[in-house]
Design a protein around this motif. Sequence first.
Motif, PDB file in Angstrom:
ATOM      1  N   GLY A 140     -28.272  -5.266 -22.190  1.00 60.41           N
ATOM      2  CA  GLY A 140     -27.145  -4.352 -22.124  1.00 60.41           C
ATOM      3  C   GLY A 140     -27.320  -3.169 -23.058  1.00 60.41           C
ATOM      4  O   GLY A 140     -27.030  -2.021 -22.701  1.00 60.41           O
ATOM      5  N   ALA A 141     -27.820  -3.447 -24.267  1.00 61.26           N
ATOM      6  CA  ALA A 141     -28.053  -2.369 -25.230  1.00 61.26           C
ATOM      7  C   ALA A 141     -29.161  -1.443 -24.756  1.00 61.26           C
ATOM      8  O   ALA A 141     -29.049  -0.211 -24.863  1.00 61.26           O
ATOM      9  N   TYR A 142     -30.261  -2.008 -24.227  1.00 59.66           N
ATOM     10  CA  TYR A 142     -31.364  -1.179 -23.753  1.00 59.66           C
ATOM     11  C   TYR A 142     -30.899  -0.219 -22.654  1.00 59.66           C
ATOM     12  O   TYR A 142     -31.250   0.967 -22.652  1.00 59.66           O
ATOM     13  N   LEU A 143     -30.112  -0.728 -21.718  1.00 58.11           N
ATOM     14  CA  LEU A 143     -29.635   0.124 -20.633  1.00 58.11           C
ATOM     15  C   LEU A 143     -28.623   1.151 -21.140  1.00 58.11           C
ATOM     16  O   LEU A 143     -28.569   2.281 -20.635  1.00 58.11           O
ATOM     17  N   GLY A 144     -27.834   0.770 -22.134  1.00 53.94           N
ATOM     18  CA  GLY A 144     -26.907   1.733 -22.730  1.00 53.94           C
ATOM     19  C   GLY A 144     -27.643   2.864 -23.418  1.00 53.94           C
ATOM     20  O   GLY A 144     -27.289   4.048 -23.268  1.00 53.94           O
ATOM     21  N   ILE A 145     -28.677   2.520 -24.168  1.00 53.38           N
ATOM     22  CA  ILE A 145     -29.479   3.534 -24.861  1.00 53.38           C
ATOM     23  C   ILE A 145     -30.141   4.465 -23.850  1.00 53.38           C
ATOM     24  O   ILE A 145     -30.155   5.692 -24.018  1.00 53.38           O
ATOM     25  N   ALA A 146     -30.680   3.893 -22.797  1.00 53.68           N
ATOM     26  CA  ALA A 146     -31.324   4.716 -21.766  1.00 53.68           C
ATOM     27  C   ALA A 146     -30.314   5.627 -21.083  1.00 53.68           C
ATOM     28  O   ALA A 146     -30.622   6.785 -20.760  1.00 53.68           O
ATOM     29  N   THR A 147     -29.098   5.128 -20.880  1.00 55.67           N
ATOM     30  CA  THR A 147     -28.063   5.935 -20.242  1.00 55.67           C
ATOM     31  C   THR A 147     -27.659   7.104 -21.128  1.00 55.67           C
ATOM     32  O   THR A 147     -27.537   8.246 -20.656  1.00 55.67           O
ATOM     33  N   SER A 148     -27.434   6.845 -22.411  1.00 51.14           N
ATOM     34  CA  SER A 148     -27.032   7.936 -23.308  1.00 51.14           C
ATOM     35  C   SER A 148     -28.143   8.975 -23.434  1.00 51.14           C
ATOM     36  O   SER A 148     -27.878  10.179 -23.524  1.00 51.14           O
ATOM     37  N   MET A 149     -29.397   8.526 -23.420  1.00 51.96           N
ATOM     38  CA  MET A 149     -30.508   9.465 -23.448  1.00 51.96           C
ATOM     39  C   MET A 149     -30.538  10.307 -22.173  1.00 51.96           C
ATOM     40  O   MET A 149     -30.743  11.529 -22.214  1.00 51.96           O
ATOM     41  N   ALA A 150     -30.325   9.650 -21.015  1.00 53.73           N
ATOM     42  CA  ALA A 150     -30.338  10.361 -19.743  1.00 53.73           C
ATOM     43  C   ALA A 150     -29.227  11.397 -19.681  1.00 53.73           C
ATOM     44  O   ALA A 150     -29.427  12.523 -19.204  1.00 53.73           O
ATOM     45  N   VAL A 151     -28.045  11.028 -20.166  1.00 51.34           N
ATOM     46  CA  VAL A 151     -26.918  11.970 -20.166  1.00 51.34           C
ATOM     47  C   VAL A 151     -27.206  13.140 -21.101  1.00 51.34           C
ATOM     48  O   VAL A 151     -26.945  14.309 -20.770  1.00 51.34           O
ATOM     49  N   THR A 152     -27.769  12.857 -22.266  1.00 52.45           N
ATOM     50  CA  THR A 152     -28.124  13.920 -23.211  1.00 52.45           C
ATOM     51  C   THR A 152     -29.140  14.869 -22.590  1.00 52.45           C
ATOM     52  O   THR A 152     -29.012  16.100 -22.692  1.00 52.45           O
ATOM     53  N   ALA A 153     -30.157  14.308 -21.941  1.00 50.67           N
ATOM     54  CA  ALA A 153     -31.175  15.143 -21.303  1.00 50.67           C
ATOM     55  C   ALA A 153     -30.568  15.999 -20.194  1.00 50.67           C
ATOM     56  O   ALA A 153     -30.909  17.183 -20.039  1.00 50.67           O
ATOM     57  N   ALA A 154     -29.657  15.414 -19.412  1.00 53.22           N
ATOM     58  CA  ALA A 154     -29.015  16.156 -18.333  1.00 53.22           C
ATOM     59  C   ALA A 154     -28.165  17.299 -18.881  1.00 53.22           C
ATOM     60  O   ALA A 154     -28.157  18.411 -18.333  1.00 53.22           O
ATOM     61  N   VAL A 155     -27.459  17.045 -19.982  1.00 48.54           N
ATOM     62  CA  VAL A 155     -26.623  18.081 -20.601  1.00 48.54           C
ATOM     63  C   VAL A 155     -27.490  19.198 -21.175  1.00 48.54           C
ATOM     64  O   VAL A 155     -27.212  20.390 -20.999  1.00 48.54           O
ATOM     65  N   GLU A 156     -28.556  18.828 -21.858  1.00 43.63           N
ATOM     66  CA  GLU A 156     -29.419  19.813 -22.511  1.00 43.63           C
ATOM     67  C   GLU A 156     -30.170  20.684 -21.500  1.00 43.63           C
ATOM     68  O   GLU A 156     -30.416  21.857 -21.747  1.00 43.63           O
ATOM     69  N   THR A 157     -30.549  20.096 -20.376  1.00 43.10           N
ATOM     70  CA  THR A 157     -31.336  20.837 -19.385  1.00 43.10           C
ATOM     71  C   THR A 157     -30.505  21.397 -18.240  1.00 43.10           C
ATOM     72  O   THR A 157     -30.974  22.250 -17.490  1.00 43.10           O
ATOM     73  N   GLY A 158     -29.287  20.882 -18.098  1.00 42.08           N
ATOM     74  CA  GLY A 158     -28.452  21.305 -16.978  1.00 42.08           C
ATOM     75  C   GLY A 158     -28.856  20.669 -15.662  1.00 42.08           C
ATOM     76  O   GLY A 158     -28.410  21.091 -14.595  1.00 42.08           O
ATOM     77  N   SER A 159     -29.692  19.636 -15.711  1.00 42.44           N
ATOM     78  CA  SER A 159     -30.173  18.978 -14.494  1.00 42.44           C
ATOM     79  C   SER A 159     -30.026  17.467 -14.602  1.00 42.44           C
ATOM     80  O   SER A 159     -30.636  16.850 -15.482  1.00 42.44           O
ATOM     81  N   TRP A 160     -29.239  16.884 -13.721  1.00 40.03           N
ATOM     82  CA  TRP A 160     -29.078  15.435 -13.703  1.00 40.03           C
ATOM     83  C   TRP A 160     -30.383  14.745 -13.334  1.00 40.03           C
ATOM     84  O   TRP A 160     -30.667  13.637 -13.779  1.00 40.03           O
ATOM     85  N   LEU A 161     -31.223  15.431 -12.551  1.00 41.77           N
ATOM     86  CA  LEU A 161     -32.485  14.843 -12.140  1.00 41.77           C
ATOM     87  C   LEU A 161     -33.403  14.592 -13.340  1.00 41.77           C
ATOM     88  O   LEU A 161     -34.113  13.581 -13.374  1.00 41.77           O
ATOM     89  N   VAL A 162     -33.363  15.461 -14.326  1.00 42.13           N
ATOM     90  CA  VAL A 162     -34.186  15.266 -15.520  1.00 42.13           C
ATOM     91  C   VAL A 162     -33.782  13.978 -16.227  1.00 42.13           C
ATOM     92  O   VAL A 162     -34.624  13.157 -16.617  1.00 42.13           O
ATOM     93  N   GLY A 163     -32.485  13.775 -16.391  1.00 42.93           N
ATOM     94  CA  GLY A 163     -32.018  12.540 -17.003  1.00 42.93           C
ATOM     95  C   GLY A 163     -32.387  11.323 -16.178  1.00 42.93           C
ATOM     96  O   GLY A 163     -32.762  10.272 -16.714  1.00 42.93           O
ATOM     97  N   SER A 164     -32.337  11.473 -14.848  1.00 42.41           N
ATOM     98  CA  SER A 164     -32.672  10.362 -13.955  1.00 42.41           C
ATOM     99  C   SER A 164     -34.135   9.977 -14.062  1.00 42.41           C
ATOM    100  O   SER A 164     -34.492   8.799 -13.935  1.00 42.41           O
TER     101      SER A 164
END
Length: 289
Positions: A36-60
């Motif tokens: 659960g923690a690993y997936l949470g960490i990956a999710t927060s990283m993906a959201v951060t990447a999407a916000v920083e780049t403006g692309s949800w695909l980058v986070g994905s």
Amino acid sequence: MDYVKPHDVVKDMVSTGALKLDVPASHLVIRGALAGAYLGIATSMAVTAAVETGSWLVGSLLFPIGLCIAILLKTEIITGSFALLPCATAAGKENACVSRVLINWGWVFMGNLLGSVLYAAMLAIVLTTAGDAGLSATGTKLIAIAEAKTNYYASHGSAGMLTVFTKAVLCNWMVSLAVVFAFATTSLSGKILAIWGPTLLFFSQGFEHAVVNMFVIPVGMLLGAHVTAADWWIWNQIPVTLGNLVGGMVFTGLAIYFTHRAPVAASAAPVPAEAATVSEHGRGYSPSF
């Protein structure tokens, strides 16, 4: 040449499902919390990447590393267990009775929830400087995601409930496929690639994953999302968990098991000489697997 054929993949699915049923409850909870923690960490990283780049695909593209870690370190993810444990039951494994499967799922679900919520609480402290600072762009996005995963469906009533359930079915069709596809290779790099593809397919399209939502909705609530505990469970966690169950068990686990399992053993009775002669000359039909 590390490719594993489908009928051997099914053998691994059955044996892994049976092995999971013998794991003590305390270890199921610990391994579930780690996942659960690993997936949470990956999710927060993906959201951060999407916000920083403006692309949800980058986070994905980045998110699957969390599932790779969880699977390859043999932690416990309820969505993967939804696919594997029913195969052990269908194969007639002695330890795979329905009651044991349900108990196993219960402990794993609890572990996933504990680990996800723990990381959500820790991240909320980080994103708000322990409540002493304003929200970052990532925090604002997490609030929006939490509200979209609950209030949006609630606003559409029964249509919203059907939608969230269907998105959960589609999600775990892909996520559990990542778990199973990892059996199709024996190399570390091959397993990572096998996990990465189906996981990208689910995350990039915004499908609903029970364990990811155990993190993203609570962290949104902690950061100030207008979501109640009832909203979380009624309009997301319960229907998503049920949808994930259907997607993993029916569309991946049992579907692959029944079409690729070993054929039923032939009768031990001696084969008549005439039949043996026909077979030797290729006039009889004998399926190959």
